[in-house]
Motif scaffolding. Structure first.
Motif, PDB file in Angstrom:
ATOM      1  N   ARG A 514       0.850  -1.177   0.000  1.00 36.20           N
ATOM      2  CA  ARG A 514       0.000   0.000   0.000  1.00 36.20           C
ATOM      3  C   ARG A 514       0.894   1.238   0.000  1.00 36.20           C
ATOM      4  NH1 ARG A 514      -3.744  -1.085   3.916  1.00 36.20           N
ATOM      5  NH2 ARG A 514      -2.286  -0.538   5.579  1.00 36.20           N
ATOM      6  N   LEU A 515       0.673   2.115  -0.950  1.00 34.74           N
ATOM      7  CA  LEU A 515       1.394   3.380  -1.032  1.00 34.74           C
ATOM      8  C   LEU A 515       0.447   4.481  -0.576  1.00 34.74           C
ATOM      9  CD1 LEU A 515       3.074   2.906  -4.539  1.00 34.74           C
ATOM     10  CD2 LEU A 515       3.936   2.203  -2.305  1.00 34.74           C
ATOM     11  N   VAL A 516       0.901   5.284   0.368  1.00 35.83           N
ATOM     12  CA  VAL A 516       0.060   6.307   0.990  1.00 35.83           C
ATOM     13  C   VAL A 516       0.660   7.680   0.681  1.00 35.83           C
ATOM     14  CG1 VAL A 516      -0.955   7.157   3.123  1.00 35.83           C
ATOM     15  CG2 VAL A 516      -0.505   4.698   2.837  1.00 35.83           C
ATOM     16  N   VAL A 517      -0.174   8.573   0.116  1.00 38.52           N
ATOM     17  CA  VAL A 517       0.251   9.952  -0.144  1.00 38.52           C
ATOM     18  C   VAL A 517      -0.702  10.876   0.592  1.00 38.52           C
ATOM     19  CG1 VAL A 517       0.732  11.699  -1.886  1.00 38.52           C
ATOM     20  CG2 VAL A 517       1.097   9.276  -2.429  1.00 38.52           C
ATOM     21  N   GLU A 518      -0.154  11.746   1.440  1.00 40.60           N
ATOM     22  CA  GLU A 518      -0.952  12.686   2.211  1.00 40.60           C
ATOM     23  C   GLU A 518      -0.690  14.112   1.719  1.00 40.60           C
ATOM     24  OE1 GLU A 518      -1.554  10.953   6.593  1.00 40.60           O
ATOM     25  OE2 GLU A 518       0.556  11.341   6.104  1.00 40.60           O
ATOM     26  N   ASN A 519      -1.761  14.876   1.604  1.00 42.93           N
ATOM     27  CA  ASN A 519      -1.683  16.270   1.174  1.00 42.93           C
ATOM     28  C   ASN A 519      -2.262  17.145   2.278  1.00 42.93           C
ATOM     29  OD1 ASN A 519      -1.634  18.713  -0.111  1.00 42.93           O
ATOM     30  ND2 ASN A 519      -3.125  18.179  -1.698  1.00 42.93           N
ATOM     31  N   PHE A 520      -1.400  17.938   2.940  1.00 40.25           N
ATOM     32  CA  PHE A 520      -1.846  18.802   4.023  1.00 40.25           C
ATOM     33  C   PHE A 520      -2.213  20.196   3.534  1.00 40.25           C
ATOM     34  CE2 PHE A 520       1.255  15.760   5.733  1.00 40.25           C
ATOM     35  CZ  PHE A 520       0.460  15.098   6.646  1.00 40.25           C
ATOM     36  N   GLY A 521      -2.066  20.416   2.215  1.00 41.44           N
ATOM     37  CA  GLY A 521      -2.384  21.714   1.651  1.00 41.44           C
ATOM     38  C   GLY A 521      -3.861  21.861   1.346  1.00 41.44           C
ATOM     39  N   ASN A 522      -4.248  23.057   0.885  1.00 37.16           N
ATOM     40  CA  ASN A 522      -5.652  23.341   0.613  1.00 37.16           C
ATOM     41  C   ASN A 522      -5.974  23.324  -0.881  1.00 37.16           C
ATOM     42  OD1 ASN A 522      -4.329  25.642  -0.160  1.00 37.16           O
ATOM     43  ND2 ASN A 522      -5.254  26.966   1.400  1.00 37.16           N
ATOM     44  N   GLU A 523      -5.085  22.734  -1.698  1.00 37.91           N
ATOM     45  CA  GLU A 523      -5.339  22.623  -3.129  1.00 37.91           C
ATOM     46  C   GLU A 523      -5.028  21.199  -3.584  1.00 37.91           C
ATOM     47  OE1 GLU A 523      -3.122  25.444  -5.322  1.00 37.91           O
ATOM     48  OE2 GLU A 523      -4.137  27.207  -4.489  1.00 37.91           O
ATOM     49  N   PRO A 524      -5.809  20.654  -4.535  1.00 35.15           N
ATOM     50  CA  PRO A 524      -5.482  19.334  -5.079  1.00 35.15           C
ATOM     51  C   PRO A 524      -4.154  19.386  -5.826  1.00 35.15           C
ATOM     52  CG  PRO A 524      -7.251  20.367  -6.335  1.00 35.15           C
ATOM     53  CD  PRO A 524      -7.027  21.228  -5.139  1.00 35.15           C
ATOM     54  N   SER A 550      -4.712  -0.925  -7.850  1.00 37.93           N
ATOM     55  CA  SER A 550      -5.915  -0.107  -7.634  1.00 37.93           C
ATOM     56  C   SER A 550      -6.045   0.999  -8.667  1.00 37.93           C
ATOM     57  CB  SER A 550      -5.892   0.503  -6.232  1.00 37.93           C
ATOM     58  OG  SER A 550      -4.751   1.347  -6.078  1.00 37.93           O
ATOM     59  N   ASP A 551      -4.931   1.417  -9.229  1.00 42.88           N
ATOM     60  CA  ASP A 551      -4.929   2.481 -10.234  1.00 42.88           C
ATOM     61  C   ASP A 551      -4.149   2.009 -11.452  1.00 42.88           C
ATOM     62  OD1 ASP A 551      -5.838   5.318  -8.824  1.00 42.88           O
ATOM     63  OD2 ASP A 551      -4.970   3.887  -7.401  1.00 42.88           O
ATOM     64  N   ILE A 587      -2.757   3.863  -2.962  1.00 43.28           N
ATOM     65  CA  ILE A 587      -2.522   3.047  -4.147  1.00 43.28           C
ATOM     66  C   ILE A 587      -2.124   1.667  -3.647  1.00 43.28           C
ATOM     67  CG2 ILE A 587      -1.124   2.699  -6.215  1.00 43.28           C
ATOM     68  CD1 ILE A 587      -0.701   5.710  -6.335  1.00 43.28           C
ATOM     69  N   THR A 588      -2.839   0.635  -4.096  1.00 41.48           N
ATOM     70  CA  THR A 588      -2.493  -0.722  -3.680  1.00 41.48           C
ATOM     71  C   THR A 588      -2.143  -1.552  -4.905  1.00 41.48           C
ATOM     72  OG1 THR A 588      -4.797  -1.443  -3.800  1.00 41.48           O
ATOM     73  CG2 THR A 588      -4.007  -0.606  -1.678  1.00 41.48           C
ATOM     74  N   TYR A 589      -1.240  -2.479  -4.700  1.00 37.37           N
ATOM     75  CA  TYR A 589      -0.883  -3.414  -5.773  1.00 37.37           C
ATOM     76  C   TYR A 589      -0.277  -4.656  -5.142  1.00 37.37           C
ATOM     77  CZ  TYR A 589       4.115  -2.311  -5.367  1.00 37.37           C
ATOM     78  OH  TYR A 589       5.401  -2.169  -4.910  1.00 37.37           O
ATOM     79  N   ASP A 590      -0.219  -5.733  -5.942  1.00 35.59           N
ATOM     80  CA  ASP A 590       0.449  -6.940  -5.461  1.00 35.59           C
ATOM     81  C   ASP A 590       1.224  -7.554  -6.617  1.00 35.59           C
ATOM     82  OD1 ASP A 590      -1.139  -9.412  -6.671  1.00 35.59           O
ATOM     83  OD2 ASP A 590      -2.626  -7.894  -6.081  1.00 35.59           O
ATOM     84  N   TYR A 591       2.200  -8.369  -6.259  1.00 34.17           N
ATOM     85  CA  TYR A 591       2.980  -9.076  -7.280  1.00 34.17           C
ATOM     86  C   TYR A 591       3.453 -10.400  -6.697  1.00 34.17           C
ATOM     87  CZ  TYR A 591       7.454  -7.802  -5.075  1.00 34.17           C
ATOM     88  OH  TYR A 591       8.513  -7.677  -4.199  1.00 34.17           O
TER      89      TYR A 591
END
Length: 624
Positions: A514-524, A550-551, A587-591
């Motif tokens: 699982r890949l985790v991306v966090e955005n603490f800002g107020n814009e995408p 997942s993507d 984002i999740t993936y497996d191999y």
């Protein structure tokens, strides 16, 4: 000496005497430096020399040529009213340094030395005063003792003498401290002045360098001659500043040149051209010699190595390298390439037949050594280190008139161009390497100039965000520039599950990440998330299979062609504003990995090829 040679020599003397008898010599002139073409290690300087006087044969002496001049590089060009017959270079010893700036330093050094000499004499005088007071004390003390014994001691006179002696000693002590301080300051000043003089006169002596022009003036009217010559100890390198505003719509590219100018003459208000080419004076190119080869046994090669030392197998370019390591082949090719570059520049500056032949033979020797590698090494070894890199493109930037560059030790800067180019900003997250997420901008060189590889400084919203290096970018080409880490984003990589099993004689292992991306800002924010799969050196021994994601993986053409086959995974996703904690972008993936259960997975023992592969991928990422 043959009769024909003696005749030619005699004829030359007669022609020289005839010219000398009819020539009109004028007072030396300096001319004016009007144009400079600055190369990477040299510069071609053009002086405009006024020609006065009546029509006829003239001998014009151009004085005050710089210390770093290349003597055989002199040539002159005349206009419609002047015909150049010959150009000669000469030197003359003079009683004082001919350059004004050096003469000023000499005067300062002389004045400081005279002041130091005066300080030294004053210190010597203080020593004598101290010795005199000691002698006076040696006279007063016994006399006072005798007067005291006789009952005739003059106490008041003794007190005055004692007070005078101690006052003088105190004055002498103060003066000694002050003179010592002055001497130290003067010595430091003289040392500094001598260093400055040594820097601007490196390799020079009290010698006047002159060019003698033998010309034919066709008319009475004033005329001009352009005297050209090469100078050493100067060059330039590119430097960039990238500025992006808050709207991120474009990036301001400032392209400048850092210039080293220590030729020995100032260039004031000149027409400056910056060039990446090499100056060429020779009209003839190098000639190609036959490639002679022979067979050598292993014993003969061993004998060569034994006779020349254990390192000769790496350094002697005549020894075949069938069994050499890839790093040894790379080292040899790198050495050959450096030699070829040096010899190519030398032949370009060669001014006579003997020098052209000598440097041509050296070039042939280098090429023969490389062709010997072609005969004895594998294709992969030869491709690992390019021999025909060509040294980059030959580019010239004309900056026009009005540029002034003094001859001095520190670097000087001139701007080549400034342009606003369209930009596409995004972020890059590589959580397997770092939790930081970096900003990048894809730019297109829409300026009128090619951009050479060089150091870069990046600013975003007026703030310094980091330094980097720009690749060589042609006009119309796309490239990528980094703008530092964004403190508003974070990324991490988590191993969610791992299962082991066997099928027949093979071991099967599956991984879920699982890949985790966090955005603490107020814009995408658009983010390119990058991870990797194991890449098997031998696909028949290890099978790596990507499972569900997942993507969808990126459809970027360069990524699909260069990186995806090497096991690099990339997702181009948008991370919503205030996406942190439970709302973070996932984002999740497996191999799966399958291989013989009797062996284990390990890393390659040699990493040189992998490092070169990585460096090439990084260069490709910079160029779009």
């Amino acid at each position: 000496m043959t009769r024909s040679v003696r005749y030619l020599a005699f004829a030359g003397c007669l022609i020289s005497l005839a010219w000398t008898a009819s020539v009109c010599a004028a007072a030396p002139v300096e001319g004016r430096v009007s144009a400079v073409t600055l190369y990477r290690g040299q510069a071609q300087v053009t002086r405009v020399v006024p020609i006065e006087g009546a029509a006829g044969r003239l001998e014009v002496v151009v004085s005050q040529l710089p210390e770093q001049i290349v003597p055989n590089s002199l040539f002159a060009e005349g206009g419609d009213g002047v015909e150049i017959r010959a150009v000669r270079f000469r030197t003359r010893a003079v009683g004082e340094e001919p350059r004004e700036e050096v003469r000023k330093l000499d005067d300062e050094i002389l004045a400081a030395q005279q002041e130091l000499d005066l300080t030294t004499k004053r210190q010597a005088l203080l020593v004598k005063r101290t010795e005199y007071l000691a002698k006076l004390e040696g006279f007063v003390a016994p006399t006072a003792q005798a007067d005291l014994t006789s009952g005739v001691l003059d106490a008041e006179a003794l007190e005055r003498m004692t007070t005078f002696s101690f006052a003088q000693l105190e004055t002498i002590a103060s003066e000694e401290v002050e003179l010592a301080k002055q001497a130290r300051v003067l010595n430091e000043r003289i040392e500094l002045l001598n260093r400055k003089r040594a820097e601007i006169t490196a390799g020079a002596s009290q010698t006047l360098r002159e060019a003698v022009l033998f010309i034919q003036k066709k008319a009475e009217a004033p005329a001009e001659v352009r005297l050209n010559y090469l100078v050493n100890n100067c060059g330039w390198s590119p430097s960039y500043v990238m500025r992006a505003a808050a709207d991120r719509n474009n990036v301001q590219v400032e392209y400048s040149a850092l210039i080293q100018q220590l030729s020995g003459e100032d260039w004031n208000d000149v027409e400056l051209t910056l060039s990446t080419a090499s100056p060429t004076l020779s009209a003839a190119g190098p000639g190609l010699a036959p490639l002679h080869v022979m067979l050598a046994s292993g014993d003969q090669v061993a004998a060569i190595v034994a006779a020349n030392g254990p390192e000769s197998g790496e350094l002697n370019f005549s020894i075949p390298m069938q069994n050499a390591s890839k790093s040894a082949v790379q080292g040899r090719i790198s050495g050959l390439r450096a030699q070829r570059s040096e010899m190519s520049q030398a032949i370009g500056n060669a001014g006579n037949f003997a020098d052209v032949n000598r440097f041509s033979w050296s070039l042939n020797d280098v090429a023969s050594s490389y062709q010997l590698l072609e005969l004895g090494c594998s294709l992969s070894e030869l491709r690992s280190e390019s021999f025909d890199d060509g040294g980059g493109p030959s580019i010239s930037y004309s900056l026009g008139r009005g540029v002034s560059l003094a001859s001095r030790t520190d670097q000087q800067m001139v701007r080549i161009m400034q342009a606003a180019v369209d930009s596409q900003f995004y972020h890059v997250a590589v959580p397997v390497l770092t939790p930081h997420v970096y900003r990048e901008a894809e730019l297109k060189n829409t300026s009128d100039h090619d951009l050479l590889a060089g150091p870069m400084t990046a600013y975003l919203d007026g703030r310094f965000v980091g330094q980097g290096e720009l690749p060589t970018v042609a006009r119309g080409e796309r490239f990528v520039v980094g703008f530092g880490a964004d403190a508003q984003l974070r990324a991490r990589r988590e191993l969610v599950n791992k299962t082991d099993g066997t099928q027949g004689g093979n071991r099967e292992t599956r991984f879920e990440y699982r890949l985790v991306v966090e955005n603490f800002g107020n814009e995408p924010t658009p983010v390119r998330v990058i991870d990797r799969l194991p890449h098997a050196e031998n696909g028949a021994d290890i099978r790596v299979t990507l499972g569900k994601t997942s993507d969808k993986l990126s459809e970027d053409t360069l990524y699909a062609r260069e990186e995806k086959p090497m096991g690099i995974l990339r997702w181009d996703v948008d991370v919503a504003a205030d996406a942190a904690g439970e709302s973070a972008r996932l984002i999740t993936y497996d191999y799966g990995v399958e291989y013989d259960r009797k062996v284990v997975v390990s890393l390659p023992s040699t990493k040189e090829v992998q490092q070169q592969e990585f460096e090439q991928l990084q260069r490709d990422r910079q160029k779009r």
